[in-house]
Design a protein around this motif. Structure first.
Motif, PDB file in Angstrom:
ATOM      1  N   MET A  30       0.920  -1.316  -0.074  1.00  0.00           N
ATOM      2  CA  MET A  30      -0.148   0.098   0.026  1.00  0.00           C
ATOM      3  C   MET A  30       0.923   1.235   0.079  1.00  0.00           C
ATOM      4  SD  MET A  30      -2.576   0.936   3.023  1.00  0.00           S
ATOM      5  CE  MET A  30      -3.390   2.550   3.122  1.00  0.00           C
ATOM      6  N   SER A  31       2.186   1.279   0.618  1.00  0.00           N
ATOM      7  CA  SER A  31       2.938   2.503   0.686  1.00  0.00           C
ATOM      8  C   SER A  31       4.359   2.035   0.857  1.00  0.00           C
ATOM      9  CB  SER A  31       2.398   3.232   1.960  1.00  0.00           C
ATOM     10  OG  SER A  31       2.651   2.188   3.114  1.00  0.00           O
ATOM     11  N   ALA A  32       5.288   2.941   0.944  1.00  0.00           N
ATOM     12  CA  ALA A  32       6.594   2.826   0.942  1.00  0.00           C
ATOM     13  C   ALA A  32       7.218   4.036   1.778  1.00  0.00           C
ATOM     14  CB  ALA A  32       7.388   2.693  -0.319  1.00  0.00           C
ATOM     15  N   LEU A  33       8.083   3.812   2.797  1.00  0.00           N
ATOM     16  CA  LEU A  33       8.666   4.799   3.155  1.00  0.00           C
ATOM     17  C   LEU A  33       9.727   5.783   2.504  1.00  0.00           C
ATOM     18  CD1 LEU A  33       9.569   5.817   6.406  1.00  0.00           C
ATOM     19  CD2 LEU A  33      11.619   3.931   5.987  1.00  0.00           C
ATOM     20  N   THR A  34       9.879   6.882   2.732  1.00  0.00           N
ATOM     21  CA  THR A  34      10.349   7.909   1.897  1.00  0.00           C
ATOM     22  C   THR A  34      11.198   8.978   2.876  1.00  0.00           C
ATOM     23  OG1 THR A  34      10.311   9.594  -0.068  1.00  0.00           O
ATOM     24  CG2 THR A  34       8.399   9.414   1.780  1.00  0.00           C
ATOM     25  N   PHE A  35      11.675   9.982   2.235  1.00  0.00           N
ATOM     26  CA  PHE A  35      12.317  11.012   2.825  1.00  0.00           C
ATOM     27  C   PHE A  35      12.353  12.332   2.402  1.00  0.00           C
ATOM     28  CE2 PHE A  35      15.070   7.993   0.650  1.00  0.00           C
ATOM     29  CZ  PHE A  35      15.490   8.769  -0.162  1.00  0.00           C
ATOM     30  N   LEU A  64       2.036   7.054  -1.011  1.00  0.00           N
ATOM     31  CA  LEU A  64       0.776   5.986  -0.880  1.00  0.00           C
ATOM     32  C   LEU A  64       0.534   5.202  -2.231  1.00  0.00           C
ATOM     33  CD1 LEU A  64      -2.101   7.506   1.254  1.00  0.00           C
ATOM     34  CD2 LEU A  64      -0.661   5.582   1.528  1.00  0.00           C
ATOM     35  N   PHE A  65       0.374   4.039  -2.248  1.00  0.00           N
ATOM     36  CA  PHE A  65       0.114   3.408  -3.674  1.00  0.00           C
ATOM     37  C   PHE A  65      -1.497   3.047  -3.786  1.00  0.00           C
ATOM     38  CE2 PHE A  65       4.566   1.800  -2.757  1.00  0.00           C
ATOM     39  CZ  PHE A  65       5.272   3.045  -3.228  1.00  0.00           C
ATOM     40  N   GLY A  66      -1.994   2.871  -2.747  1.00  0.00           N
ATOM     41  CA  GLY A  66      -3.459   2.289  -2.572  1.00  0.00           C
ATOM     42  C   GLY A  66      -4.179   2.862  -1.297  1.00  0.00           C
ATOM     43  N   PHE A  67      -5.199   2.273  -1.240  1.00  0.00           N
ATOM     44  CA  PHE A  67      -6.153   2.567   0.025  1.00  0.00           C
ATOM     45  C   PHE A  67      -6.369   1.632   1.154  1.00  0.00           C
ATOM     46  CE2 PHE A  67      -7.789   5.470  -3.606  1.00  0.00           C
ATOM     47  CZ  PHE A  67      -7.398   6.677  -3.151  1.00  0.00           C
ATOM     48  N   GLN A  68      -5.707   0.152   0.734  1.00  0.00           N
ATOM     49  CA  GLN A  68      -5.711  -0.737   1.794  1.00  0.00           C
ATOM     50  C   GLN A  68      -4.616  -1.339   1.643  1.00  0.00           C
ATOM     51  OE1 GLN A  68      -9.553  -2.083   0.037  1.00  0.00           O
ATOM     52  NE2 GLN A  68      -8.537  -3.996  -0.731  1.00  0.00           N
ATOM     53  N   GLN A  69      -4.520  -2.434   2.974  1.00  0.00           N
ATOM     54  CA  GLN A  69      -3.259  -2.999   2.866  1.00  0.00           C
ATOM     55  C   GLN A  69      -3.226  -4.038   1.769  1.00  0.00           C
ATOM     56  OE1 GLN A  69      -0.474  -2.666   4.886  1.00  0.00           O
ATOM     57  NE2 GLN A  69      -1.770  -0.731   5.798  1.00  0.00           N
ATOM     58  N   GLY A  70      -1.960  -4.060   1.209  1.00  0.00           N
ATOM     59  CA  GLY A  70      -1.995  -5.102   0.031  1.00  0.00           C
ATOM     60  C   GLY A  70      -2.132  -4.715  -1.215  1.00  0.00           C
ATOM     61  N   LEU A 237      -5.286   8.797  -7.882  1.00  0.00           N
ATOM     62  CA  LEU A 237      -5.288   7.474  -6.996  1.00  0.00           C
ATOM     63  C   LEU A 237      -6.792   6.882  -7.230  1.00  0.00           C
ATOM     64  CD1 LEU A 237      -2.929   5.810  -5.700  1.00  0.00           C
ATOM     65  CD2 LEU A 237      -3.948   6.696  -3.639  1.00  0.00           C
ATOM     66  N   ILE A 238      -7.690   7.693  -6.842  1.00  0.00           N
ATOM     67  CA  ILE A 238      -8.969   7.321  -7.058  1.00  0.00           C
ATOM     68  C   ILE A 238      -9.432   6.958  -8.256  1.00  0.00           C
ATOM     69  CG2 ILE A 238     -11.361   8.186  -6.583  1.00  0.00           C
ATOM     70  CD1 ILE A 238     -10.396  10.014  -4.314  1.00  0.00           C
ATOM     71  N   GLU A 239      -8.832   7.586  -9.212  1.00  0.00           N
ATOM     72  CA  GLU A 239      -9.345   7.207 -10.713  1.00  0.00           C
ATOM     73  C   GLU A 239      -8.721   5.804 -10.916  1.00  0.00           C
ATOM     74  OE1 GLU A 239     -11.539   8.453 -13.030  1.00  0.00           O
ATOM     75  OE2 GLU A 239     -11.857   9.607 -10.949  1.00  0.00           O
ATOM     76  N   ARG A 240      -7.555   5.591 -10.325  1.00  0.00           N
ATOM     77  CA  ARG A 240      -6.950   4.348 -10.588  1.00  0.00           C
ATOM     78  C   ARG A 240      -7.648   3.318 -10.014  1.00  0.00           C
ATOM     79  NH1 ARG A 240      -1.728   3.733 -12.180  1.00  0.00           N
ATOM     80  NH2 ARG A 240      -0.323   5.910 -12.627  1.00  0.00           N
ATOM     81  N   LYS A 241      -8.350   3.469  -8.929  1.00  0.00           N
ATOM     82  CA  LYS A 241      -8.933   2.627  -8.058  1.00  0.00           C
ATOM     83  C   LYS A 241     -10.351   2.167  -8.917  1.00  0.00           C
ATOM     84  CE  LYS A 241     -10.682   0.229  -4.077  1.00  0.00           C
ATOM     85  NZ  LYS A 241      -9.715  -0.828  -3.630  1.00  0.00           N
TER      86      LYS A 241
END
Length: 253
Positions: A30-35, A64-70, A237-241
């Protein structure tokens, strides 16, 4: 559990790394750490938000890559991208903490802080003896790909060190606020994203010239504005969903 080993050109001279992107290789996240140093690149593609760290004492910036885990809405089976990222990631920039897989930084066995060593997760589905990018040349030197990974790991290490001061500055000025995003998708389903934090724009606007100058001198002000600007990516992101759900529904017919 990860099976980490110190990378070396004797034991791992035949090792290759699969750089194609897909759920089978651990990219369904769903996400990745950044800086902060990465925010400029990220803000054009992903929302940047903040999450409490594991012990709840501070915060980490994440893309964020998505709205829920996985769920990674950037994964697909399209024509792919150029270079090492060729495969199924539908964005021209991949966060460095994703790109670095399956490598990580390790410390010398004596526990000293001098030098950083590259470790590899031997159990990663990216590790192969026959497919992907080679790590070592025939005479034992590093390939261009491994040199790239070394630079990526250094950037992550330096970026995460800088991130500590950045978060401290945000907390000192009370610039983080929790938010809830309620979404109604095209199929009528209701969704809620909660548990994350973003920049408190009203407080940011009320900072004094001296406070803004200090943030700028520390190199934090641009990152703050990049994080604010990135929130516009929630629309995409919503449009991707929506597109994902529409494709799934069409496949079921």
């Amino acid at each position: 559990m990860p099976n980490h080993a110190l990378l070396n050109n004797n034991e791992h001279k035949q090792m290759r790394i699969i750089t194609q992107r897909g759920a089978a290789y651990g990219d369904a996240v769903m996400s990745a750490l950044t800086f902060p140093a990465e925010f400029r690149e990220l803000q054009a593609h992903y929302p940047i938000v903040f999450a409490k760290n594991q012990d709840g004492t501070s915060f980490d910036p994440i893309a964020l890559f998505g709205f829920q885990q996985g769920e990674n809405l950037f994964l697909g089976s399209g024509p792919g991208l150029e270079g090492w990222h060729k495969g199924g990631w539908d964005a021209p920039y991949i966060p460095l903490t994703v790109e670095r897989q399956p490598f990580l930084i390790g410390r010398p066995a004596d526990g000293s802080q001098d030098g950083m060593l590259i470790h590899v997760d031997l159990d990663s589905p990216r590790v192969s003896a026959t497919q992907g990018e080679p790590l070592f040349l025939s005479y034992g030197g590093s390939t261009e790909y491994l040199e790239r990974i070394s630079r990526v790991l250094r950037s992550i290490h330096d970026g995460l060190e800088t991130s500590k001061g950045f978060i401290e500055a945000l907390l000192h000025l009370e610039l983080l606020e929790s938010f809830v995003l309620d979404i109604e998708l095209n199929d009528g389903s209701q969704n809620r994203l909660a548990g994350f934090y973003t920049i408190h724009e009203e407080r940011l606007a009320k900072l004094s010239g001296e406070q803004l100058a200090r943030l700028h001198e520390a190199g934090y002000l641009q990152a703050i504005y990049m994080a604010v600007a990135s929130l516009s990516q929630f629309r995409e992101l919503i449009e991707r969903k929506n597109r994902m759900l529409a494709g799934a529904n069409a496949a079921d017919r």
